[in-house]
Design an enzyme around this catalytic site. Structure first.
Site, PDB file in Angstrom:
ATOM      1  CD  GLU A   8      -3.075  -1.054   2.166  1.00 17.77           C
ATOM      2  OE1 GLU A   8      -2.833  -0.451   3.223  1.00 17.77           O
ATOM      3  OE2 GLU A   8      -4.164  -1.595   1.921  1.00 17.77           O
ATOM      4  CD  GLU A  43      -4.034  -6.123   2.496  1.00 18.02           C
ATOM      5  OE1 GLU A  43      -4.864  -5.387   3.074  1.00 18.02           O
ATOM      6  OE2 GLU A  43      -2.810  -5.951   2.578  1.00 18.02           O
TER       7      GLU A  43
HETATM    8  C1  BG6 Z   1      -4.378  -2.833   4.697  1.00 19.58           C
HETATM    9  C2  BG6 Z   1      -3.095  -3.419   5.155  1.00 19.58           C
HETATM   10  O1  BG6 Z   1      -4.314  -1.489   4.987  1.00 19.58           O
HETATM   11  O2  BG6 Z   1      -5.567  -3.177   5.297  1.00 19.58           O
HETATM   12  C3  BG6 Z   1      -3.217  -4.493   6.207  1.00 19.58           C
HETATM   13  O3  BG6 Z   1      -2.261  -3.834   4.113  1.00 19.58           O
HETATM   14  C4  BG6 Z   1      -4.383  -4.161   7.113  1.00 19.58           C
HETATM   15  O4  BG6 Z   1      -1.996  -4.565   6.871  1.00 19.58           O
HETATM   16  C5  BG6 Z   1      -5.653  -4.170   6.287  1.00 19.58           C
HETATM   17  O5  BG6 Z   1      -4.500  -4.968   8.229  1.00 19.58           O
HETATM   18  C6  BG6 Z   1      -6.919  -3.921   7.084  1.00 19.58           C
HETATM   19  O6  BG6 Z   1      -6.774  -2.805   7.896  1.00 19.58           O
HETATM   20  P1  BG6 Z   1      -7.103  -2.878   9.427  1.00 19.58           P
HETATM   21  O7  BG6 Z   1      -6.703  -1.584   9.976  1.00 19.58           O
HETATM   22  O8  BG6 Z   1      -8.556  -3.100   9.520  1.00 19.58           O
HETATM   23  O9  BG6 Z   1      -6.319  -4.008   9.972  1.00 19.58           O
END
Ligand code: BG6
Length: 474
Positions: free
Chosen positions: A173, A373
């Site tokens: 990211e 993701e």
């Molecule tokens: C992304 C990241 O921002 O989203 C992860 O690459 C992160 O590391 C994921 O965990 C979800 O965000 P959060 O804050 O809900 O864990």
């Protein structure tokens, strides 16, 4: 759907491994971040302080339990697991001459175990976990020296694991740092703490430039090995919609989108886009960018685009429209989208936005895309030892269906899909446990209590079936 579609899950070293000082590991930036919540930001402390609570120190103890966890991933039928290599296990301080053999061994064993279960490791080299020493001594990515430190780390990893890992991503990211108003992103992306009265935007663009050079060097190196390695960038998908069809709103959304797309524009096309060069000229920024850097960037265009997708944002050019923000995920300057619901953390839920983004990105770049993701952070309740996370199934199902439309109806080239936090990790933005993403539940609470026992949620069985049928039955 292609037969070799990479279904799987995603985690990151610092959010799951724990063992924060074991086998020679050094302190990373994640190790100096306390726990927060939806409303309380995580603190970045000056080193590890007594009396503070740092949830990443223990994570979910994946370091010691990875076999048990990988067995569960294999049971779901994962074709790949996306995780990261903790930089500080390999170079504890970041500026050593030689790597830490114990750290290298850990990943050797973990990758071997994955491969023995027919699960391909997909690796992010830098996922918010740079050595803290590089922050203290060099100011993080403010400093050009980080290019060499990172390159050395990446080279050691690629040399060691090239027979085991075929898919690599350089910086997780990388575009998060555009959110300069939230200090956490400068720290997690680049190990930078903004000083009072400095132009944070300028500092951010300088750091990003060094990362572009470092990333391009890694792409170039991997290519030179002729080992069928694929190196991608990794961006957070943050599409902005105009609130209305008023051209002023449309232009505002376009500007917001450019600010995000800037990162993939450079990493995919290999040069700085004119809109950004103009912005720097108008602002009077003279960044440290050499001809050699530009040459490196030109020759280090990525092979694919990895991205995370959680939400979309909506903007208005009308200053008097009420701003609601997007939880802690995007600019606070966003307005409500009446067509979308939000999660308990204020993130909009927009499966069709995924199809829109896939089309947009593929039109723009024409290279393969990898959804590395996507997931739903929610509070889970255990009833009689079971977790009926129907809301998570619904979220994932709707996103997968839209992804499939993009592939099968729109012709977008998508390599794979990995569910974020396939086993409950520590939340990155809040440091909580209670914001759970997993299809496997981990008995750990916000304060660190709990047995760390693993429990399969309903989504576990649902995802297993989805993979088994290659998405035909979702
Ligand atoms: C992304 C990241 O921002 O989203 C992860 O690459 C992160 O590391 C994921 O965990 C979800 O965000 P959060 O804050 O809900 O864990």
């Amino acid at each position: 759907m292609r037969n070799n579609f990479l279904w799987g899950g995603a985690i990151a070293a610092h959010q799951v491994e724990g063992a924060y000082l074991e086998d020679g590991k050094g302190l990373s930036i994640a190790d100096v971040m306390t726990a927060g919540s939806h409303t309380v930001p995580r603190k970045i402390t000056d080193g590890v302080l007594e009396g503070e609570y740092y949830p990443n120190h223990e994570g979910i103890d994946f370091y010691h339990r990875y076999k048990e966890d990988i067995d569960l991933f294999a049971e779901m039928g994962f074709k790949c697991l996306r995780t990261s290599i903790a930089w500080t296990r390999i170079f504890p301080n970041g500026d050593e001459e030689t790597p830490n053999e114990k750290g290298l061994k850990f990943y050797d064993q973990m990758f071997d175990y994955l491969l023995s279960k027919n699960i391909q490791p997909v690796i992010t080299l830098s996922h918010f976990e740079m050595p803290y020493h590089l922050v203290k001594k060099y100011g993080g990515w403010r400093n050009r020296k980080c290019i060499d430190f990172f390159y050395k780390f990446a080279k050691v990893c690629i040399d060691r694991y090239m027979n085991k890992v075929k898919y690599w991503m350089t910086f997780n990211e990388i575009n998060n740092q555009t959110l300069v108003e939230n200090p956490i992103f400068a720290f997690t992306n680049s190990g930078i703490l903004y000083k009072d009265n400095e132009d944070s935007l300028k500092v951010m663009y300088q750091a990003a430039h060094y990362q572009f050079v470092a990333s391009a060097k890694v792409v170039n190196y991997a290519r030179s090995l002729q080992q069928d390695l694929h190196v991608g960038c990794m961006v957070a998908a943050l599409p902005f919609y105009p609130q209305t069809c008023n051209p002023k709103d449309v232009l505002k959304a376009q500007k917001c989108n450019q600010k995000q797309l800037f990162f993939s524009d450079v990493q995919v096309r290999g040069y700085y886009p004119s809109y950004m060069k103009k912005e720097w000229e108008i602002k009077g920024y003279q960044l440290d960018i050499t001809q050699e850097d530009l040459h490196i960037i030109k020759n280090g265009c990525v092979d694919f685009i990895g991205f995370s997708y959680y939400l979309t944002s909506t903007v208005s050019a009308n200053m008097s429209v009420e701003k609601v923000g997007s939880g802690n995920a995007a600019g606070e300057d966003t307005v409500e989208n009446p067509y979308l619901k939000t999660s308990a953390w204020g993130w909009t839920i927009d499966p069709e936005g995924l199809r829109y983004y896939l089309n947009d990105m593929y039109d723009r770049y024409q290279i393969p895309l990898f959804i590395v993701e996507n997931g739903f952070g929610a509070v889970d309740v255990i009833e009689d030892g079971k977790i009926h996370d129907i809301y998570r199934i619904e979220y994932l199902r709707n996103h997968i269906l839209e992804m499939m439309k993009a592939i099968e109806e729109d012709g977008v080239d998508v390599i794979g899909y990995t569910v974020w936090g396939c086993i409950d990790p520590i939340s990155f933005t809040t440091g909580e446990m209670k914001k759970r993403y997993g299809m496997v539940y981990v008995d750990r609470n916000n304060d660190g209590s709990g047995s760390l026992e693993r429990v399969k949620k309903d989504s576990f069985y649902w995802y297993k079936h989805t993979i088994e049928t290659n998405g035909k039955e979702v």
